[in-house]
Design a protein around this motif. Sequence first.
Motif, PDB file in Angstrom:
ATOM      1  N   ARG A 191       0.809  -1.234   0.000  1.00 35.23           N
ATOM      2  CA  ARG A 191       0.000   0.000   0.000  1.00 35.23           C
ATOM      3  C   ARG A 191       0.841   1.283   0.000  1.00 35.23           C
ATOM      4  O   ARG A 191       0.515   2.223  -0.746  1.00 35.23           O
ATOM      5  N   GLU A 221     -12.626  -6.598  -0.611  1.00 38.63           N
ATOM      6  CA  GLU A 221     -12.030  -6.067   0.621  1.00 38.63           C
ATOM      7  C   GLU A 221     -10.875  -5.116   0.310  1.00 38.63           C
ATOM      8  O   GLU A 221     -10.713  -4.086   0.983  1.00 38.63           O
ATOM      9  N   GLN A 225     -10.687  -1.183   1.379  1.00 44.49           N
ATOM     10  CA  GLN A 225      -9.601  -0.576   2.142  1.00 44.49           C
ATOM     11  C   GLN A 225      -8.922   0.549   1.371  1.00 44.49           C
ATOM     12  O   GLN A 225      -8.553   1.579   1.956  1.00 44.49           O
ATOM     13  N   GLU A 228     -11.204   3.527   1.702  1.00 48.50           N
ATOM     14  CA  GLU A 228     -11.137   4.091   3.049  1.00 48.50           C
ATOM     15  C   GLU A 228      -9.838   4.864   3.264  1.00 48.50           C
ATOM     16  O   GLU A 228      -9.808   5.844   4.014  1.00 48.50           O
ATOM     17  N   SER A 229      -8.776   4.446   2.599  1.00 43.67           N
ATOM     18  CA  SER A 229      -7.468   5.084   2.795  1.00 43.67           C
ATOM     19  C   SER A 229      -7.295   6.348   1.964  1.00 43.67           C
ATOM     20  O   SER A 229      -6.296   7.054   2.110  1.00 43.67           O
TER      21      SER A 229
END
Length: 275
Positions: A191, A221, A225, A228-229
Amino acid sequence: MWTLTGFADEISDDFGEQLSLLKQLGVTHLEFRSAWGTNILLLSREQLDEAKRMLDEAGIKVSSIGSPIGKILVDDDFEEHLDAMRHAVEVARFFDTRYIRIFSFFIPQGSDPDSHREEVLRRMRVITEIAEQAGITLLHENEKDIYGDIPRRCVDVLEGVGSPHLRAILDPANYVQCGVDPLAEAYPVIRPHLEYMHLKDAVANTPDVVPVGEGDGHVPEILHQLHESGWDGFLSIEPHLGDYTEWGAMSGPELWTKAHTALVGLLQAEGIEYR
């Protein structure tokens, strides 16, 4: 807002048919790997000019050059490969994209990948320097049988080179096929380096590639994520639902559309805006 793109050469060898389906689906970008059955780095000057004309006419932009740079054995001749890298930079500039997809060299069968670390990093630094000088960002794809096939070695490449001009692609299916859980093992460490997504899915312990959300890639998923990030970037559709070819796979219009529909469905379910 995330942007959809894709390997349209999985639609057809014919470049016009590729662009036609992208327009029909409302996909505004193309990850340019091949046209007319020829890899982008092997297209003639006349073919490049024609491709540019057709892209402009269709209103479609190039998100990345889907090059085969780094897709040779780590002990193959490197000087000739550097000529291809320099040409890739010229092609990226011609199509007004700042990205070139690359790999971190195949490892000889039966050899320990870690034993080739120093040579891999040396080569990656050299090709990254070429990109830096041109203002281009290289996107490293996690691919089976190359040095950077698993998260640990992907991070080693990215941090070992240590350049903002070398960033990561996350391909969930490729990780699954290397026995890696993309969500638990890859996403947390990739990430910080993540610039670009390749969207296909796979079933663990089989050769089966499936539309996103239907395999063991934890794609819903991961998308959640990412959202959300606050991540923003390109989502590249790479179906691999058909027969494999020299440059990828020929899924055809129907299966390419199926892959697009699956991705759009996941984005809509998450309430993620895209274009």
